[in-house]
Enzyme design. Structure first.
Site, PDB file in Angstrom:
ATOM      1  N   TYR A   1       0.634  -0.988   0.347  1.00 28.43           N
ATOM      2  CA  TYR A   1       0.095   0.324  -0.361  1.00 28.43           C
ATOM      3  C   TYR A   1       0.815   1.412   0.164  1.00 28.43           C
ATOM      4  CZ  TYR A   1       1.071   1.578   4.282  1.00 28.43           C
ATOM      5  OH  TYR A   1       1.634   1.271   6.009  1.00 28.43           O
TER       6      TYR A   1
ATOM      7  N   LYS B   1       6.522  -1.483   1.860  1.00 31.70           N
ATOM      8  CA  LYS B   1       5.878  -0.712   2.571  1.00 31.70           C
ATOM      9  C   LYS B   1       4.135  -2.462   2.177  1.00 31.70           C
ATOM     10  CE  LYS B   1       3.407   4.002   2.984  1.00 31.70           C
ATOM     11  NZ  LYS B   1       3.603   3.914   4.814  1.00 31.70           N
TER      12      LYS B   1
ATOM     13  N   GLU C   1      12.694   3.268  13.725  1.00 31.46           N
ATOM     14  CA  GLU C   1      11.806   3.795  13.709  1.00 31.46           C
ATOM     15  C   GLU C   1      10.572   3.939  14.224  1.00 31.46           C
ATOM     16  OE1 GLU C   1      10.169   3.254   9.751  1.00 31.46           O
ATOM     17  OE2 GLU C   1      10.358   1.038   9.783  1.00 31.46           O
TER      18      GLU C   1
ATOM     19  N   LEU D   1      10.887   1.233   6.958  1.00 34.26           N
ATOM     20  CA  LEU D   1      10.630   2.043   5.479  1.00 34.26           C
ATOM     21  C   LEU D   1      11.119   3.592   5.483  1.00 34.26           C
ATOM     22  CD1 LEU D   1       7.964   1.557   3.689  1.00 34.26           C
ATOM     23  CD2 LEU D   1       7.067   2.926   4.338  1.00 34.26           C
TER      24      LEU D   1
HETATM   25  N1  PDD Z   1       2.601   5.835   7.417  1.00 27.90           N
HETATM   26  N2  PDD Z   1       7.818   3.906   8.821  1.00 27.90           N
HETATM   27  C1  PDD Z   1       6.866   3.158   8.759  1.00 27.90           C
HETATM   28  C2  PDD Z   1       6.322   1.684   9.539  1.00 27.90           C
HETATM   29  C3  PDD Z   1       5.617   3.599   8.123  1.00 27.90           C
HETATM   30  O1  PDD Z   1       4.068   2.984   8.442  1.00 27.90           O
HETATM   31  C4  PDD Z   1       5.546   5.082   7.543  1.00 27.90           C
HETATM   32  C5  PDD Z   1       4.247   5.586   7.185  1.00 27.90           C
HETATM   33  C6  PDD Z   1       6.995   5.754   7.691  1.00 27.90           C
HETATM   34  C7  PDD Z   1       7.102   7.443   6.797  1.00 27.90           C
HETATM   35  O2  PDD Z   1       6.863   6.677   5.158  1.00 27.90           O
HETATM   36  P1  PDD Z   1       6.101   7.972   4.380  1.00 27.90           P
HETATM   37  O3  PDD Z   1       7.347   8.955   5.092  1.00 27.90           O
HETATM   38  O4  PDD Z   1       6.846   8.027   3.728  1.00 27.90           O
HETATM   39  O5  PDD Z   1       5.153   8.474   5.282  1.00 27.90           O
HETATM   40  C8  PDD Z   1       7.595   5.022   7.915  1.00 27.90           C
HETATM   41  C9  PDD Z   1       1.798   5.401   6.428  1.00 27.90           C
HETATM   42  C10 PDD Z   1       1.623   6.886   6.643  1.00 27.90           C
HETATM   43  C11 PDD Z   1       1.078   4.833   6.962  1.00 27.90           C
HETATM   44  O6  PDD Z   1       0.644   3.623   7.347  1.00 27.90           O
HETATM   45  O7  PDD Z   1      -0.130   5.475   7.125  1.00 27.90           O
END
Ligand code: PDD
Length: 283
Positions: free
Chosen positions: A31, A144, A176, A200
């Site tokens: 996703y 992801k 993270e 991620l």
């Molecule tokens: N989550 N690390 C994890 C485990 C994440 O699920 C996310 C983002 C990030 C940050 O990634 P980005 O900058 O590309 O949004 C880091 C999304 C927002 C979610 O699952 O809702």
């Protein structure tokens, strides 16, 4: 409210996936969450590229090009007249009689919809409390994937502890957050975990590192220990929905002086300006 289902726009109530969809049964899919500012999908190229990469990593062969997907997503936000909000995009491997192994030739089920986002203004201005937890996830956090069970369990724990996020620690090192990347500032240097299989590689993270480089601020992609995190001058997190949020309390202990720090504010400002510069042109 229109949704996108396998390349077709339809009413949400018309969209149905099978109970043997492998995303539903196994979390067998990937996703993206994309931010919409000013009617524009922010960092769309990067999100779509990561979506294809995640799909390829788990051998889901998407039956369209990145360009085709981009134009479908643009149609979707136009149909829903979204100026400001979020877009959720998902691909599952498809539908088949339930077995762990899968037959060849399944048709991936691809859905996308838009949703409102409340900018976390208060959190961005005043900072948030977080807790730390063991990182017990698998070793392919770079994908992801829909498998978010541990992230869900730990985010809920944070929520019940009145904390905004949980910061994960694996073998003594900070990886993270459950849905965000983590940064610490010590003696003017910004530290964040390198983009390995243990995190991620956030799109916001990539944007921030680019802006940090451009501004000539010092940074190192180096894993920090939990002690280093607790003793940092400043800590912040980033994600598509959170943007940049200062962390002012970790496990009940103040970070630095307990208020958002100067470098964090500069990073926030740089991101705000970047968002404006790439989305304002389309207003
Ligand atoms: N989550 N690390 C994890 C485990 C994440 O699920 C996310 C983002 C990030 C940050 O990634 P980005 O900058 O590309 O949004 C880091 C999304 C927002 C979610 O699952 O809702």
């Amino acid at each position: 409210m229109k949704v996108l289902f396998n390349g077709r726009l339809m009413d949400r109530s018309e969209c149905a996936v099978d109970i043997e969809d492998r995303g539903y049964q196994f979390g067998d899919g990937v996703y993206e969450v994309i931010r919409i500012y000013n009617g524009t999908l922010y960092t769309l190229d990067e999100h779509v590229a990561r979506f294809f990469k995640s799909a390829a990593e788990i051998r889901i062969d998407l039956p369209f090009s990145e360009d085709e997907l981009q134009s479908d997503l643009k149609e979707l936000i136009k149909a829903n007249q979204v100026q400001d909000g979020g877009l959720y995009l998902q691909a599952t491997r498809g539908t088949a009689p339930r077995k762990h192994q899968y037959p060849a030739g399944l048709a991936p089920q691809v859905t996308a919809y838009t949703f409102p986002i409340k900018k976390p203004v208060n959190e961005q201005q005043n900072g948030v409390s977080v807790i730390t937890e063991d990182d017990l996830r698998w070793l392919r956090c770079d994908i992801k994937s829909l498998n978010l069970l541990y992230n869900v369990m730990i985010k809920q724990k944070a929520h019940e502890a009145s904390s905004f996020e949980a910061i994960l620690v694996r073998d003594g090192l900070v990886t993270e957050g459950t849905s965000s990347n983590v940064y610490a500032v010590k003696d003017q240097v910004i530290y964040t975990h390198p983009a390995t299989n243990l995190i991620l590689n956030g799109i916001t993270r990539r944007t921030l590192l680019e802006l940090i480089r451009k501004n000539g601020w010092q940074y190192k992609e180096k894993a920090m220990s939990k002690d280093e995190l607790m003793n940092a001058d400043e800590v912040f997190i980033s994600s598509t929905t959170a943007e940049v949020i200062p962390v002012t309390v970790i496990d009940g202990q103040n970070v630095g002086t307990g208020v958002p720090g100067p470098r964090t504010k500069e990073v926030q400002k740089a991101l705000e300006e970047h968002i404006l510069s790439v989305t304002a042109a389309f207003s």
